[in-house]
Design a protein around this motif. Sequence first.
Motif, PDB file in Angstrom:
ATOM      1  N   UNK A 159     -12.350   4.094  -1.592  1.00 50.08           N
ATOM      2  CA  UNK A 159     -10.956   4.476  -1.801  1.00 50.08           C
ATOM      3  C   UNK A 159     -10.140   4.323  -0.524  1.00 50.08           C
ATOM      4  N   UNK A 160     -10.760   4.565   0.616  1.00 50.55           N
ATOM      5  CA  UNK A 160     -10.026   4.463   1.886  1.00 50.55           C
ATOM      6  C   UNK A 160      -9.498   3.055   2.107  1.00 50.55           C
ATOM      7  N   UNK A 161     -10.207   2.052   1.583  1.00 52.45           N
ATOM      8  CA  UNK A 161      -9.753   0.659   1.700  1.00 52.45           C
ATOM      9  C   UNK A 161      -8.484   0.476   0.872  1.00 52.45           C
ATOM     10  N   UNK A 162      -8.472   1.011  -0.334  1.00 52.87           N
ATOM     11  CA  UNK A 162      -7.296   0.925  -1.205  1.00 52.87           C
ATOM     12  C   UNK A 162      -6.120   1.671  -0.580  1.00 52.87           C
ATOM     13  N   UNK A 163      -6.384   2.845  -0.069  1.00 57.01           N
ATOM     14  CA  UNK A 163      -5.322   3.643   0.552  1.00 57.01           C
ATOM     15  C   UNK A 163      -4.774   2.935   1.789  1.00 57.01           C
ATOM     16  N   UNK A 164      -5.642   2.232   2.498  1.00 57.60           N
ATOM     17  CA  UNK A 164      -5.198   1.462   3.661  1.00 57.60           C
ATOM     18  C   UNK A 164      -4.233   0.367   3.262  1.00 57.60           C
ATOM     19  N   UNK A 165      -4.521  -0.280   2.121  1.00 60.06           N
ATOM     20  CA  UNK A 165      -3.628  -1.312   1.611  1.00 60.06           C
ATOM     21  C   UNK A 165      -2.272  -0.715   1.227  1.00 60.06           C
ATOM     22  N   UNK A 166      -2.312   0.440   0.591  1.00 56.42           N
ATOM     23  CA  UNK A 166      -1.074   1.106   0.177  1.00 56.42           C
ATOM     24  C   UNK A 166      -0.220   1.509   1.379  1.00 56.42           C
ATOM     25  N   UNK A 167      -0.886   1.863   2.463  1.00 58.30           N
ATOM     26  CA  UNK A 167      -0.174   2.371   3.636  1.00 58.30           C
ATOM     27  C   UNK A 167       0.250   1.289   4.626  1.00 58.30           C
ATOM     28  N   UNK A 168      -0.073   0.047   4.320  1.00 59.68           N
ATOM     29  CA  UNK A 168       0.306  -1.044   5.217  1.00 59.68           C
ATOM     30  C   UNK A 168       1.815  -1.204   5.299  1.00 59.68           C
ATOM     31  N   UNK A 169       2.466  -0.839   4.216  1.00 59.11           N
ATOM     32  CA  UNK A 169       3.911  -0.985   4.148  1.00 59.11           C
ATOM     33  C   UNK A 169       4.549   0.399   4.063  1.00 59.11           C
ATOM     34  N   UNK A 170       5.565   0.631   4.847  1.00 54.67           N
ATOM     35  CA  UNK A 170       6.230   1.932   4.842  1.00 54.67           C
ATOM     36  C   UNK A 170       6.987   2.150   3.531  1.00 54.67           C
ATOM     37  N   UNK A 171       7.204   3.399   3.196  1.00 55.43           N
ATOM     38  CA  UNK A 171       7.928   3.708   1.967  1.00 55.43           C
ATOM     39  C   UNK A 171       7.005   3.774   0.768  1.00 55.43           C
ATOM     40  N   UNK A 172       7.595   3.965  -0.385  1.00 59.96           N
ATOM     41  CA  UNK A 172       6.831   4.100  -1.625  1.00 59.96           C
ATOM     42  C   UNK A 172       6.635   2.741  -2.290  1.00 59.96           C
ATOM     43  N   UNK A 173       5.413   2.461  -2.693  1.00 60.86           N
ATOM     44  CA  UNK A 173       5.135   1.205  -3.396  1.00 60.86           C
ATOM     45  C   UNK A 173       5.702   1.280  -4.813  1.00 60.86           C
ATOM     46  N   UNK A 174       6.338   0.195  -5.275  1.00 62.60           N
ATOM     47  CA  UNK A 174       6.851   0.217  -6.640  1.00 62.60           C
ATOM     48  C   UNK A 174       5.708  -0.059  -7.618  1.00 62.60           C
ATOM     49  N   UNK A 175       5.979   0.159  -8.893  1.00 61.56           N
ATOM     50  CA  UNK A 175       4.938   0.061  -9.902  1.00 61.56           C
ATOM     51  C   UNK A 175       4.376  -1.355 -10.036  1.00 61.56           C
ATOM     52  N   UNK A 176       5.201  -2.352  -9.784  1.00 66.66           N
ATOM     53  CA  UNK A 176       4.704  -3.730  -9.869  1.00 66.66           C
ATOM     54  C   UNK A 176       3.641  -3.992  -8.817  1.00 66.66           C
ATOM     55  N   UNK A 177       3.852  -3.473  -7.606  1.00 70.98           N
ATOM     56  CA  UNK A 177       2.866  -3.654  -6.542  1.00 70.98           C
ATOM     57  C   UNK A 177       1.569  -2.919  -6.859  1.00 70.98           C
ATOM     58  N   UNK A 178       1.715  -1.696  -7.380  1.00 67.96           N
ATOM     59  CA  UNK A 178       0.530  -0.925  -7.732  1.00 67.96           C
ATOM     60  C   UNK A 178      -0.221  -1.592  -8.876  1.00 67.96           C
ATOM     61  N   UNK A 179       0.516  -2.145  -9.835  1.00 64.60           N
ATOM     62  CA  UNK A 179      -0.116  -2.847 -10.949  1.00 64.60           C
ATOM     63  C   UNK A 179      -0.887  -4.065 -10.457  1.00 64.60           C
ATOM     64  N   UNK A 180      -0.338  -4.779  -9.478  1.00 64.83           N
ATOM     65  CA  UNK A 180      -1.042  -5.931  -8.912  1.00 64.83           C
ATOM     66  C   UNK A 180      -2.341  -5.490  -8.245  1.00 64.83           C
ATOM     67  N   UNK A 181      -2.283  -4.368  -7.534  1.00 67.28           N
ATOM     68  CA  UNK A 181      -3.494  -3.845  -6.898  1.00 67.28           C
ATOM     69  C   UNK A 181      -4.515  -3.427  -7.949  1.00 67.28           C
ATOM     70  N   UNK A 182      -4.028  -2.809  -9.018  1.00 70.48           N
ATOM     71  CA  UNK A 182      -4.933  -2.403 -10.097  1.00 70.48           C
ATOM     72  C   UNK A 182      -5.570  -3.619 -10.749  1.00 70.48           C
ATOM     73  N   UNK A 183      -4.777  -4.650 -10.994  1.00 70.14           N
ATOM     74  CA  UNK A 183      -5.319  -5.876 -11.590  1.00 70.14           C
ATOM     75  C   UNK A 183      -6.397  -6.473 -10.696  1.00 70.14           C
TER      76      UNK A 183
END
Length: 209
Positions: A159-183
Amino acid sequence: MYPITKRNQPASLAQYKREASATYKGMPQQVREDLIGSLLNEQGHVCAYCMKRIKANAMRVEHWASRKNNSGLQLDYKNLLACCQGNEGQAKESYTCDKRKGDAVLMFSPSEASHNIKSKIDYHEGGKIKSHDATFNRQLNEVLNLNETRLVSNRKAALSVIQGELNKKSGTRDKREIQRMLNNVLSRNRRGQHKEYMGFLASYLEKKL
């Protein structure tokens, strides 16, 4: 755990089952190899229960309904799953998955669509798996030992790897970005392998959508 879509049984297994004396224990080596290959391919080379990476030469074939109590299902492909070795050879209290389960009854199977396994389990960021069903929750811990210390630690590391990806960019990730990560988490690599602990990682991202 994560839903497993069962495919057609290997042709060699179907042919072997036509023999009047066919049993799981007496299965010819080539049929066994075909079976293992088929199970690994449909599960993306991860354990049906803990979702640890597994290989053909280091795994166990699990009978969700045990052979001892359900002899008529011993060669039923829908009843068969690929599992890790479950810490075989180590202290008995550390056994997990099929090695821990043995002939015990498990309420729900990840490969039975009607059981809707996703609705039965919940993952927590701390790496633990739980269920809102009290009996199944007990089974996750006592029958499968899925909250064994190293499994919890390994989930957290993944999970820390996924969280690292999420935190690479400041601010809140939009749902499209999260969906791409989920895919990406749900996809397979060129070898047809799923990511280890895919179900846990998918659950984390799905909650953010």
